[in-house]
Design a protein around this motif. Sequence first.
Motif, PDB file in Angstrom:
ATOM      1  N   ILE A   1       0.822  -1.220   0.000  1.00  0.00           N
ATOM      2  CA  ILE A   1       0.000   0.000   0.000  1.00  0.00           C
ATOM      3  C   ILE A   1       0.852   1.264   0.000  1.00  0.00           C
ATOM      4  O   ILE A   1       0.303   2.379  -0.059  1.00  0.00           O
ATOM      5  CB  ILE A   1      -0.965   0.017   1.206  1.00  0.00           C
ATOM      6  N   GLY A   2       2.173   1.112   0.070  1.00  0.00           N
ATOM      7  CA  GLY A   2       3.056   2.268   0.024  1.00  0.00           C
ATOM      8  C   GLY A   2       3.003   3.139   1.264  1.00  0.00           C
ATOM      9  O   GLY A   2       3.159   4.368   1.192  1.00  0.00           O
ATOM     10  N   ALA A   3       2.777   2.523   2.431  1.00  0.00           N
ATOM     11  CA  ALA A   3       2.676   3.284   3.675  1.00  0.00           C
ATOM     12  C   ALA A   3       4.060   3.662   4.192  1.00  0.00           C
ATOM     13  O   ALA A   3       5.061   2.999   3.894  1.00  0.00           O
ATOM     14  CB  ALA A   3       1.931   2.472   4.724  1.00  0.00           C
ATOM     15  N   LEU A   4       4.113   4.730   4.978  1.00  0.00           N
ATOM     16  CA  LEU A   4       5.338   5.160   5.641  1.00  0.00           C
ATOM     17  C   LEU A   4       5.400   4.507   7.016  1.00  0.00           C
ATOM     18  O   LEU A   4       4.371   4.252   7.643  1.00  0.00           O
ATOM     19  CB  LEU A   4       5.370   6.677   5.782  1.00  0.00           C
ATOM     20  N   VAL A   5       6.615   4.245   7.488  1.00  0.00           N
ATOM     21  CA  VAL A   5       6.782   3.569   8.771  1.00  0.00           C
ATOM     22  C   VAL A   5       7.855   4.278   9.583  1.00  0.00           C
ATOM     23  O   VAL A   5       8.914   4.638   9.061  1.00  0.00           O
ATOM     24  CB  VAL A   5       7.179   2.085   8.588  1.00  0.00           C
ATOM     25  N   ASP A   6       7.557   4.483  10.860  1.00  0.00           N
ATOM     26  CA  ASP A   6       8.560   4.969  11.803  1.00  0.00           C
ATOM     27  C   ASP A   6       8.493   4.086  13.043  1.00  0.00           C
ATOM     28  O   ASP A   6       7.575   3.275  13.189  1.00  0.00           O
ATOM     29  CB  ASP A   6       8.319   6.431  12.171  1.00  0.00           C
ATOM     30  N   HIS A   7       9.468   4.247  13.915  1.00  0.00           N
ATOM     31  CA  HIS A   7       9.565   3.377  15.085  1.00  0.00           C
ATOM     32  C   HIS A   7       9.805   4.225  16.323  1.00  0.00           C
ATOM     33  O   HIS A   7      10.526   5.231  16.279  1.00  0.00           O
ATOM     34  CB  HIS A   7      10.722   2.381  14.906  1.00  0.00           C
ATOM     35  N   CYS A   8       9.168   3.835  17.434  1.00  0.00           N
ATOM     36  CA  CYS A   8       9.471   4.468  18.713  1.00  0.00           C
ATOM     37  C   CYS A   8       9.445   3.409  19.805  1.00  0.00           C
ATOM     38  O   CYS A   8       8.785   2.376  19.659  1.00  0.00           O
ATOM     39  CB  CYS A   8       8.506   5.611  19.025  1.00  0.00           C
ATOM     40  N   TYR A   9      10.183   3.682  20.879  1.00  0.00           N
ATOM     41  CA  TYR A   9      10.315   2.697  21.949  1.00  0.00           C
ATOM     42  C   TYR A   9       9.214   2.819  22.996  1.00  0.00           C
ATOM     43  O   TYR A   9       9.207   2.108  23.977  1.00  0.00           O
ATOM     44  CB  TYR A   9      11.688   2.825  22.612  1.00  0.00           C
ATOM     45  N   ASN A  10       8.288   3.725  22.794  1.00  0.00           N
ATOM     46  CA  ASN A  10       7.086   3.808  23.619  1.00  0.00           C
ATOM     47  C   ASN A  10       6.066   4.619  22.837  1.00  0.00           C
ATOM     48  O   ASN A  10       6.399   5.294  21.876  1.00  0.00           O
ATOM     49  CB  ASN A  10       7.360   4.464  24.980  1.00  0.00           C
ATOM     50  N   GLY A  11       4.830   4.540  23.237  1.00  0.00           N
ATOM     51  CA  GLY A  11       3.777   5.234  22.523  1.00  0.00           C
ATOM     52  C   GLY A  11       3.196   6.377  23.310  1.00  0.00           C
ATOM     53  O   GLY A  11       3.665   6.696  24.416  1.00  0.00           O
ATOM     54  N   PRO A  12       2.169   7.022  22.799  1.00  0.00           N
ATOM     55  CA  PRO A  12       1.548   8.159  23.504  1.00  0.00           C
ATOM     56  C   PRO A  12       1.050   7.807  24.892  1.00  0.00           C
ATOM     57  O   PRO A  12       1.013   8.662  25.776  1.00  0.00           O
ATOM     58  CB  PRO A  12       0.382   8.536  22.580  1.00  0.00           C
TER      59      PRO A  12
ATOM     60  N   ASP B   1       3.372  13.178  31.325  1.00  0.00           N
ATOM     61  CA  ASP B   1       2.881  14.552  31.349  1.00  0.00           C
ATOM     62  C   ASP B   1       1.736  14.685  30.358  1.00  0.00           C
ATOM     63  O   ASP B   1       1.935  14.747  29.148  1.00  0.00           O
ATOM     64  CB  ASP B   1       4.013  15.529  30.987  1.00  0.00           C
ATOM     65  N   ASN B   2       0.509  14.726  30.858  1.00  0.00           N
ATOM     66  CA  ASN B   2      -0.657  14.805  29.990  1.00  0.00           C
ATOM     67  C   ASN B   2      -0.778  16.141  29.284  1.00  0.00           C
ATOM     68  O   ASN B   2      -1.576  16.287  28.361  1.00  0.00           O
ATOM     69  CB  ASN B   2      -1.942  14.548  30.794  1.00  0.00           C
ATOM     70  N   ASN B   3      -0.027  17.128  29.729  1.00  0.00           N
ATOM     71  CA  ASN B   3      -0.119  18.458  29.121  1.00  0.00           C
ATOM     72  C   ASN B   3       1.016  18.715  28.138  1.00  0.00           C
ATOM     73  O   ASN B   3       1.347  19.855  27.832  1.00  0.00           O
ATOM     74  CB  ASN B   3      -0.112  19.536  30.218  1.00  0.00           C
ATOM     75  N   ASP B   4       1.592  17.620  27.647  1.00  0.00           N
ATOM     76  CA  ASP B   4       2.676  17.763  26.675  1.00  0.00           C
ATOM     77  C   ASP B   4       2.157  18.438  25.414  1.00  0.00           C
ATOM     78  O   ASP B   4       1.178  18.037  24.834  1.00  0.00           O
ATOM     79  CB  ASP B   4       3.220  16.367  26.339  1.00  0.00           C
ATOM     80  N   ASN B   5       2.863  19.568  24.979  1.00  0.00           N
ATOM     81  CA  ASN B   5       2.363  20.292  23.801  1.00  0.00           C
ATOM     82  C   ASN B   5       2.746  19.658  22.492  1.00  0.00           C
ATOM     83  O   ASN B   5       2.196  20.026  21.495  1.00  0.00           O
ATOM     84  CB  ASN B   5       2.838  21.745  23.711  1.00  0.00           C
ATOM     85  N   ASP B   6       3.699  18.763  22.467  1.00  0.00           N
ATOM     86  CA  ASP B   6       4.108  18.164  21.197  1.00  0.00           C
ATOM     87  C   ASP B   6       4.489  16.698  21.430  1.00  0.00           C
ATOM     88  O   ASP B   6       5.617  16.385  21.812  1.00  0.00           O
ATOM     89  CB  ASP B   6       5.293  18.937  20.606  1.00  0.00           C
ATOM     90  N   ILE B   7       3.560  15.839  21.228  1.00  0.00           N
ATOM     91  CA  ILE B   7       3.779  14.410  21.463  1.00  0.00           C
ATOM     92  C   ILE B   7       4.840  13.852  20.521  1.00  0.00           C
ATOM     93  O   ILE B   7       5.657  13.014  20.907  1.00  0.00           O
ATOM     94  CB  ILE B   7       2.447  13.633  21.294  1.00  0.00           C
ATOM     95  N   PHE B   8       4.880  14.356  19.294  1.00  0.00           N
ATOM     96  CA  PHE B   8       5.816  13.809  18.307  1.00  0.00           C
ATOM     97  C   PHE B   8       7.264  14.105  18.686  1.00  0.00           C
ATOM     98  O   PHE B   8       8.146  13.269  18.480  1.00  0.00           O
ATOM     99  CB  PHE B   8       5.484  14.355  16.923  1.00  0.00           C
ATOM    100  N   SER B   9       7.510  15.276  19.233  1.00  0.00           N
ATOM    101  CA  SER B   9       8.870  15.582  19.692  1.00  0.00           C
ATOM    102  C   SER B   9       9.233  14.741  20.904  1.00  0.00           C
ATOM    103  O   SER B   9      10.361  14.255  21.029  1.00  0.00           O
ATOM    104  CB  SER B   9       8.984  17.073  20.031  1.00  0.00           C
ATOM    105  N   SER B  10       8.282  14.557  21.807  1.00  0.00           N
ATOM    106  CA  SER B  10       8.539  13.763  23.011  1.00  0.00           C
ATOM    107  C   SER B  10       8.872  12.319  22.666  1.00  0.00           C
ATOM    108  O   SER B  10       9.685  11.682  23.346  1.00  0.00           O
ATOM    109  CB  SER B  10       7.322  13.801  23.938  1.00  0.00           C
ATOM    110  N   LEU B  11       8.242  11.801  21.619  1.00  0.00           N
ATOM    111  CA  LEU B  11       8.469  10.410  21.220  1.00  0.00           C
ATOM    112  C   LEU B  11       9.548  10.279  20.150  1.00  0.00           C
ATOM    113  O   LEU B  11       9.746   9.189  19.605  1.00  0.00           O
ATOM    114  CB  LEU B  11       7.159   9.802  20.697  1.00  0.00           C
TER     115      LEU B  11
END
Length: 744
Positions: free
Chosen positions: A245-256, A261-271
């Motif tokens: 399907i031509g999907a993009l893939v990334d990897h992280c060692y934990n998820g959201p 900190d529930n008030n994190d303004n940028d989840i993508f930077s944190s992960l």
Amino acid sequence: MLLLNIWNTITAWLPDNFQGVFITSREVIDTEITSVDSRIVSYWIVFFVFFALLLLGLLCKTKMIERLSRHLLPISFVVWFFGVIVYIIGFYECSVNGFSVVLRAIIASFKMFVVTHELSQVVPSLHTDVLYISIFSLLHFVAAFVTFLFIFKMLGFRVKSSLRLIINSYFGHRNKTVHLFWGVNAASCQLAKNISKHPCHSRDTIIFVDIDNENSENSQKKVTLDRITNAITISDNEIDIIEDIGALVDHCYNGPASLSDNNDNDIFSSLRLRNVGKIVRKSNMTHFYFLSEDESQNITGALNMLHDTSIRKNVDGVADIFVHARRDAGNEVFDYYSQYDGDSNGLKIKIIDSAYLSVETLKSKDGMLPVNTVNVERTTGLVYESFNAIIVGFGSTGREAFKYLYEFSAFVGPDMKRIPFKCYAIDSKMNEIEGAVKVQMSNIGDDELILIEDQVDSKSFWERCTSLIDKLNFVVVALNNDTLGLSFTVNLFRYAMTKPLANDRKLKIALRVYDSCNTLRMESVVNKLNSSIDGDRVLICLFGSVEDIYTCDNVLLDSQFVHAKEFNLVYENSMKESENDKMLSASEQWRLNFGNEAIQTIMEKYGISRYHAICDINRRIAQNLSNASHCRTKMILMGFDKDENLDRLKSFNNYINTRDRFTTKYYCDEESAILLRNMAVVEHERWTASHRLMGYAYGTNTDYVMKLHDNIYHWSMLNEVAQSYDCNVVDTTIKIEYKRLNKL
């Protein structure tokens, strides 16, 4: 020289009295070798140039490399075997016995795969032999290539995915719709595959984030080759789907869900998913999917996403967070409130309950509707028998199946009341869930739902099944074990075929599929059984497979709501006198009835809290969903079980226009008028059943807080205005079906 060494190696293993026989032959071979034409060298040079060009072409075709990487074991063995032979020839020395040569050759051959060699231990005379050195080099090259294929198999997918992700983050198109899947499993892959093939979403960007929760505690450690290879948690089958399907893939060692900190303004930077974050911010709409089997992780991750302010600034309109979880009391709060929360960053949580959706797919199969298991008097739409069912496995799917059967088998008998209903729910852990079931279904009679704790293979279980088999209309098998479920279904089918069913009943057996790997096998067995009998007296149907549940129409487009909105529009238009009031679209009418503005209106009208107002709106939404699904049942009761009856349906479409609003009298022939009225009674019984399932009981005054309703009573005891609402539902059903048939 090479041939001479081969000869020496062979004869070294022979007894001494045999070796003299071959002296003459060896001299002949030695003479031939000394006379080898130097042109052979040129031939080998041409061969290796051709081989290098061929290999270069193979390297350019990634698919070929992928195919080879799937057969590494046999390729490695062949290379190793020939390597042993070449080293045996090279290690031959008259002073060394053959056994030690073989052992040394085996060890040296293994070293080829770590890109090293034992050329220094080879007989010096072979160092200048063109044929030997060519074969020696070729084998070492192939061994190194096999090692490369192994590394490519382990790391190539991730490296390639990273490069594609970086390119898309900088050069990808803006204003596209993005589908971001947190985690890779069968459900997410199936949904992504279906989305990519949908005409409306084939050009959307699909991203998978592979989450490695096991290594989340060590995510700050130094990245090594071992950690990279261990971080690959995607199976080969999932990789094939992602590549297709031509999907993009990334990897992280934990998820959201792991963010404290529930008030994190940028989840993508944190992960550390900055490239994914760039693509999301460039999009005009992003849908997020948490479809793992861990419900708490899904809910927590979705709630953390609501606090990401970086998404709020870039989402155009409302984006959904699809969460795989049970539609129980706790999770419905997230679903309900998220739809009407004005401060949710443009993100809305939507619960995806696989048990609920599996039963919804069952509703869409005409052959598995309860109405097709009973004998209907076509002229009146009445049923002259009881409805009996067994549900084996009363987990999430079993309870959803009970709700379906209880509501959709609410047929009317000659006394104008609901026919008797009885369902035996059998589960090996019934004592553990009985309390919760009785609380959730407190208004269902003990004679309607009989809870039994028993093992599926016990003597008492089969005695109960065999004693009821001739009275049954429906059996649902939801054991959360495909092998056990299929075995029970086959045995029940065989036994049912040996017994006549009372009153010519038709037995339907619905078998839930849990593991997509078993779908093909179960379909093969079921198809053979169904095709082996004459007629449809007993029919097995599979339902709830991953392929049926996780589709673009079911999840993203929510086809159920599309039909419910259409039903709601036609119903509301039938209540309006002015043609100008009928100019709203289905979405506009839906928003008017069930949007944020409706909450305040309901709160003021009934003097209830915001919570109870939202619950009441969702109660009304549920009725539209049920009415849309119940259309086929009403039409079959009226004798429209096939699409060929357009002329007769046209007559009924004219009859319903003769009834005045808030009345129940149709001005047509008596037989048709009785049939229409009986359908209104059926609708009332369906409505009553659905409210009992929601916990409502009869009360002299309607109270949405105490869950009391004054219409939960026999239809004949209602006033004509209340009865007219049931007639409105029947009229709407006929209009929608007539419109559908006209389009065919």
